[in-house]
Design a protein around this motif. Structure first.
Motif, PDB file in Angstrom:
ATOM      1  N   PHE A 325       0.827  -1.204   0.000  1.00  0.00           N
ATOM      2  CA  PHE A 325       0.000   0.000   0.000  1.00  0.00           C
ATOM      3  C   PHE A 325       0.866   1.261   0.000  1.00  0.00           C
ATOM      4  CE2 PHE A 325      -2.112   3.459   2.236  1.00  0.00           C
ATOM      5  CZ  PHE A 325      -3.325   3.539   1.584  1.00  0.00           C
ATOM      6  N   HIS A 326       1.874   1.306   0.853  1.00  0.00           N
ATOM      7  CA  HIS A 326       2.660   2.523   0.997  1.00  0.00           C
ATOM      8  C   HIS A 326       3.472   2.824  -0.251  1.00  0.00           C
ATOM      9  CE1 HIS A 326       1.609   3.204   5.186  1.00  0.00           C
ATOM     10  NE2 HIS A 326       1.771   1.906   5.398  1.00  0.00           N
ATOM     11  N   LEU A 327       3.881   1.799  -0.992  1.00  0.00           N
ATOM     12  CA  LEU A 327       4.592   2.050  -2.238  1.00  0.00           C
ATOM     13  C   LEU A 327       3.658   2.678  -3.272  1.00  0.00           C
ATOM     14  CD1 LEU A 327       7.262  -0.068  -3.939  1.00  0.00           C
ATOM     15  CD2 LEU A 327       5.290   0.614  -5.297  1.00  0.00           C
ATOM     16  N   VAL A 328       2.445   2.116  -3.383  1.00  0.00           N
ATOM     17  CA  VAL A 328       1.469   2.670  -4.328  1.00  0.00           C
ATOM     18  C   VAL A 328       1.110   4.099  -3.933  1.00  0.00           C
ATOM     19  CG1 VAL A 328      -0.847   2.412  -5.293  1.00  0.00           C
ATOM     20  CG2 VAL A 328       0.553   0.381  -4.862  1.00  0.00           C
ATOM     21  N   GLU A 329       0.897   4.312  -2.643  1.00  0.00           N
ATOM     22  CA  GLU A 329       0.517   5.646  -2.169  1.00  0.00           C
ATOM     23  C   GLU A 329       1.622   6.655  -2.453  1.00  0.00           C
ATOM     24  OE1 GLU A 329       0.039   9.083   0.276  1.00  0.00           O
ATOM     25  OE2 GLU A 329       1.633   7.596   0.529  1.00  0.00           O
ATOM     26  N   ARG A 330       2.877   6.239  -2.277  1.00  0.00           N
ATOM     27  CA  ARG A 330       4.018   7.137  -2.527  1.00  0.00           C
ATOM     28  C   ARG A 330       4.087   7.536  -3.997  1.00  0.00           C
ATOM     29  NH1 ARG A 330       9.241   8.506  -0.750  1.00  0.00           N
ATOM     30  NH2 ARG A 330      10.857   8.447  -2.378  1.00  0.00           N
ATOM     31  N   VAL A 331       3.938   6.557  -4.886  1.00  0.00           N
ATOM     32  CA  VAL A 331       4.009   6.842  -6.325  1.00  0.00           C
ATOM     33  C   VAL A 331       2.860   7.749  -6.743  1.00  0.00           C
ATOM     34  CG1 VAL A 331       3.850   5.820  -8.622  1.00  0.00           C
ATOM     35  CG2 VAL A 331       5.255   4.722  -6.853  1.00  0.00           C
ATOM     36  N   VAL A 332       1.646   7.433  -6.313  1.00  0.00           N
ATOM     37  CA  VAL A 332       0.484   8.233  -6.714  1.00  0.00           C
ATOM     38  C   VAL A 332       0.570   9.643  -6.135  1.00  0.00           C
ATOM     39  CG1 VAL A 332      -2.032   8.406  -6.572  1.00  0.00           C
ATOM     40  CG2 VAL A 332      -0.965   6.179  -6.950  1.00  0.00           C
ATOM     41  N   ARG A 333       1.058   9.753  -4.911  1.00  0.00           N
ATOM     42  CA  ARG A 333       1.197  11.077  -4.291  1.00  0.00           C
ATOM     43  C   ARG A 333       2.174  11.946  -5.076  1.00  0.00           C
ATOM     44  NH1 ARG A 333       4.658  11.617  -0.174  1.00  0.00           N
ATOM     45  NH2 ARG A 333       4.262   9.444   0.450  1.00  0.00           N
ATOM     46  N   HIS A 334       3.287  11.369  -5.511  1.00  0.00           N
ATOM     47  CA  HIS A 334       4.267  12.142  -6.296  1.00  0.00           C
ATOM     48  C   HIS A 334       3.695  12.510  -7.660  1.00  0.00           C
ATOM     49  CE1 HIS A 334       8.190  12.126  -4.086  1.00  0.00           C
ATOM     50  NE2 HIS A 334       7.507  11.275  -3.330  1.00  0.00           N
TER      51      HIS A 334
END
Length: 414
Positions: A325-334
């Motif tokens: 989850f945190h990897l996906v959230e990091r990419v989408v946030r950027h």
């Protein structure tokens, strides 16, 4: 008597004056008006007869239907159990249990002198028709289900939930001022054999697995969320859903929550929509969000400056990714950090500046995503492909995972 004794004969035709042309026209006009009046009276009489006939037929039909209904009820009484009736309704009808008459939410607020606190983003919903509609939006609640309500406040939605007769109702309220009103609801619900638990705690820190150790019950998450924590709470719950922990150890745990109208639109925003953002993608990776209806701000006390949207989030049986989850959230946030620029600009901030342009170009090619699209034009699948190639890049360059383009540059040590 002789003819001479009878007197002289009078000829009226000769002695009477002849009507002139104006009198003849007037007489003709009066005759036409009389004929019209007669025709009108005939029409009225005919309409009255038709109306009386229709009313008579309606009365007979109602009488016949009433007789049929009474006979049908007697016919159904011959069965031991109404098999086609919903289980919660059958349970209530068989037990004869109802919620006792209670003061309205508005009366309880006045009685206990409760006031909404601005620092807690509290807004009371007084209309029971709206609270019933929110609970109805959650879908079917079986007698074996568990309902967890976030921020019940004076108990408007709580009362609507109790009418659905879940097996267990769990309330999580941060403000202890509502203890008396919620305790009153608990006492009134005691004859319904509902396990009624009240916890005064912050929902952001509430340990679901500790208070709900049994996973045999389906869980419904319902709440009129404070605006200040709604987005953060949703992200936390999506994280739990991706990891299959907390309230989401079962795949059928649904969320029916209130948000500011703008936030609700963001959650459900389609590709290319004005409200498309990070929250849209993250919500649609693991759930199917559905905008149920909008509640006008004037329905709340105190009245907020915005309307409120009710959103139901249904977990997908097969999530669209298995990435953390945190990897996906990091990419989408950027990606959405520069919403109006090309998506490669925001995505590139994941990478160190030394070889950013070259590496970013290769990752877009491997993901088969056009790097000149705007972030709000990207589909969920395209965002996930960009996250996958970034995850693969971290295998060969693990140092990139710790890179933060917003971190201050290290000062030169003298």
């Amino acid at each position: 008597m002789s003819a001479s004794e009878q007197g002289p004969k009078i000829k009226y035709g000769e002695s009477a004056p002849k009507p002139d042309k104006a009198q003849l026209q007037f007489m003709k006009l009066i005759e036409e008006q009389n004929l019209d009046r007669v025709q009108k009276l005939k029409r009225i009489r005919r309409n009255n007869l038709l109306t009386a006939g229709a009313l008579g037929v309606s009365v007979l039909a109602i009488y016949g239907y009433s007789i049929f209904s009474v006979q049908q009820e007697k016919f159904l009484d011959d069965f031991e159990e109404p098999k086609k009736m919903a289980q919660p309704s059958a349970r209530v009808l068989q037990s004869g249990m109802r919620l006792p008459p209670m003061p309205t939410i508005r009366e309880l607020v006045k009685l206990y002198r409760l006031q909404a606190r601005k620092q807690l983003s509290q807004n009371f919903l007084m209309d029971e028709r709206l609270t019933d509609k929110i609970v109805k939006s959650a879908g079917r609640i079986d007698p074996k289900d568990l309902v967890l309500e976030v921020g019940p406040g004076p108990g408007g939605i709580t009362r609507s939930i109790l009418r659905r007769h879940p097996q267990r109702l769990l309330l999580v309220e941060k403000d202890p001022r509502f203890g008396e009103t919620l305790q009153l609801l608990k006492e009134c619900a005691s004859p319904l054999n509902i396990q009624f638990d009240i916890h005064y705690d912050d929902i952001l820190r509430f340990n679901m697995e500790q208070h709900i150790p049994d996973t045999s019950q389906r869980i419904h998450l319902i709440g009129n969320l404070p605006f200040a924590i709604s987005t953060r709470l949703l992200i936390n719950w999506l994280d739990d859903l991706a990891a299959r922990r907390g309230a989401f150890r079962r795949i059928d745990t649904c969320m029916t929550l209130t948000f500011q109208q703008e936030v609700a639109e963001r959650i459900c925003a389609p590709v290319g929509g004005e409200q498309r953002c990070r929250l849209s993608v993250m919500s649609q990776v693991w759930t199917e969000p559905v905008m149920k209806f909008t509640i006008p701000g004037k329905a709340f006390v105190p009245k907020p400056q915005v309307d409120v949207g009710v959103v139901k989030l249904i977990p997908l049986k097969r999530p669209k990714t298995q990435l953390p989850f945190h990897l996906v959230e990091r990419v989408v946030r950027h990606i959405f950090s520069m919403r109006q620029k090309y998506c490669r600009r925001g995505y590139g901030t994941l990478l160190p500046p030394e070889d950013r342009e070259e590496v970013a170009q290769k990752l877009f090619e491997r993901a088969e995503v056009q790097d000149t699209l705007r972030p709000f034009e990207l589909t969920v699948e395209q965002c996930l492909r960009l996250a996958e190639v970034y995850s693969e890049h971290l295998v060969t360059r693990p140092d990139v995972a710790a890179y933060d383009y917003r971190a201050p540059k290290n000062a030169e040590v003298l």
